[in-house]
Design a protein around this motif. Structure first.
Motif, mmCIF file in Angstrom:
data_model
loop_
_atom_site.group_PDB
_atom_site.id
_atom_site.type_symbol
_atom_site.label_atom_id
_atom_site.label_comp_id
_atom_site.label_asym_id
_atom_site.label_seq_id
_atom_site.Cartn_x
_atom_site.Cartn_y
_atom_site.Cartn_z
ATOM 1 N N GLY A 1 2.852 1.178 -3.235
ATOM 2 C CA GLY A 1 2.156 1.355 -4.199
ATOM 3 C C GLY A 1 1.717 2.981 -4.243
ATOM 4 N N ARG A 2 1.397 3.507 -3.221
ATOM 5 C CA ARG A 2 1.037 5.175 -3.326
ATOM 6 C C ARG A 2 2.167 5.922 -3.652
ATOM 7 N NH1 ARG A 2 1.156 8.159 1.737
ATOM 8 N NH2 ARG A 2 -0.424 10.114 1.216
ATOM 9 N N ALA A 3 3.311 5.552 -3.422
ATOM 10 C CA ALA A 3 4.576 6.474 -3.772
ATOM 11 C C ALA A 3 4.788 6.241 -5.185
ATOM 12 C CB ALA A 3 5.686 5.938 -2.920
ATOM 13 N N VAL B 1 2.647 5.433 -7.282
ATOM 14 C CA VAL B 1 1.572 6.250 -8.326
ATOM 15 C C VAL B 1 1.811 7.568 -8.464
ATOM 16 C CG1 VAL B 1 -0.940 6.891 -8.032
ATOM 17 C CG2 VAL B 1 -0.339 4.459 -7.775
ATOM 18 N N ALA B 2 2.132 8.182 -7.446
ATOM 19 C CA ALA B 2 2.768 9.376 -7.205
ATOM 20 C C ALA B 2 3.845 10.040 -8.058
ATOM 21 C CB ALA B 2 3.264 9.940 -5.718
ATOM 22 N N GLY C 1 0.862 -1.312 0.055
ATOM 23 C CA GLY C 1 -0.027 0.044 0.159
ATOM 24 C C GLY C 1 0.819 1.163 -0.133
ATOM 25 N N LEU C 2 1.752 1.303 0.930
ATOM 26 C CA LEU C 2 2.781 2.578 0.971
ATOM 27 C C LEU C 2 3.420 2.466 -0.176
ATOM 28 C CD1 LEU C 2 3.730 1.994 4.662
ATOM 29 C CD2 LEU C 2 2.236 3.711 3.933
#
Lengths: 108, 234
Positions: free
Chosen positions: A100-102, A104-105, A97-98
């Protein structure tokens, strides 16, 4: 740790080695040439190659670290059995999650 | 006259304590000589194990100044620190009394690792010729001189952290059998050493090979098992 976990930890390590090398060299090269964060993001956003690159890294790192942490909590705080496996799965999901979030950014 | 040795020896069970003795220092004295002197001249109730006194039987291992040693072949001069010897029962095993430990968990793990010979022939078959120069025989020979002293087991960090871990000696023996062409148990042996508590728990700290009194390298044997286990079940 059994044979299957050992295999996956070694395979994910093998995947990460070249990815880390490319990441570090690219980062140092980009910073050394004076690119700003906005200019770097301008190059990575929308790039399928960088999406695959960091997506692969996040997946490999999440699996690799979760297997390692599973061993650590077993040996150092004596958490065994289903609790040990459950913690490793949750840890893997959190990292996915962490990371993947980075990712995506950086690419979206 | 040489100053006497100051010797602290563990007394009692797991909740025991150290007792101090002064032992006459002699030339070429082994740690086992010191323990034997204490039992014969200072306290006849001291419990310890030994048998051959020449480094063959593997009975006399104990912790000497915090490190596992075979005491019959450890000269005091090579292990003494600041004129003192601190002797304790082998680490990672239940203490029975004084310097004796219960070796049951150690040998139970040899069985769990299938570290015993599985015959492939009967007594009616001809005895096979074993060629000494094959890769498998060389690997077996390099690891086969284990005397079951338990020094590697006491030195192993992974055993200390994970009581379920089979340990270097059992896995080393399993590796010799994997390389024994007369043996027929490789399949079940690799299954036994690949599961929970098996060879994949080894962190390769190499304390086993650092302390092995026979200069064996169980870490290398365990690495061989890891490779063989993956090749058998990818």
């Amino acid at each position: 740790m059994n044979a299957r976990l050992y295999y996956w930890q070694r395979m994910t390590a093998a995947v990460m080695v070249p990815l880390i090398a490319v990441h570090l060299v690219t980062m140092i090269y980009a910073i050394g040439n004076g690119l700003s964060a906005a200019e770097i993001l301008g190059r990575t956003q929308g790039s399928v190659v960088w999406a695959l690159f960091y997506g692969g890294f996040v997946a490999a790192a999440s699996v690799h670290a979760a297997i390692g942490v599973r061993t650590v909590i077993g040996e150092w705080v004596d958490v065994r059995g289903k609790a040990q496996d459950g913690f490793a799965v949750i840890f893997c999901i959190v990292l996915l999650g962490l990371g993947g979030r980075a990712g995506v950014a950086v690419v979206m | 006259m040489t100053k006497p040795l100051k010797v602290s020896i563990w007394r009692g069970g797991a909740d025991g304590d150290y007792q101090s003795f002064e032992v006459p220092a002699k030339a070429n004295q082994t740690v086992l000589d010191v323990v034997t002197w204490v039992q014969r001249h200072a306290d006849a109730t001291l419990a310890y194990r030994f048998a051959c006194r020449v480094g063959m039987c593997g009975s006399c291992a104990m912790m000497v100044n915090g490190e596992p040693r075979w005491t019959c072949r450890s000269h005091v001069s090579s292990v003494i620190r600041d004129g003192q010897l601190k002797l304790a029962p082998l680490a990672n095993l239940p203490v029975i009394r004084d310097l004796t430990v219960d070796m049951t968990p150690f040998f139970d793990k040899w069985q769990r690792a299938e570290a015993r010979f599985h015959p492939s022939m009967t007594r009616r078959d001809e005895v096979p010729a074993i060629k000494p120069d094959t890769a498998a025989r060389k690997a077996a020979d390099a690891a086969v001189e284990c005397i079951n002293c338990g020094v590697c087991y006491a030195a192993c960090d992974t055993v200390r952290w994970n009581s379920n871990y089979l340990g270097p000696a059992a896995l080393n023996r399993a590796w010799t059998l994997v390389n024994d062409e007369r043996d027929a148990g490789t399949r079940q042996r690799l299954a036994a050493v690949s599961g929970t508590g098996g060879c994949y728990n080894c962190h390769s700290h190499q304390s086993c090979q650092a302390y092995c009194p026979k200069a064996l390298n169980p870490t290398r044997s365990i690495a061989g098992l890891k490779r063989a286990g993956l090749a058998a079940k990818p």
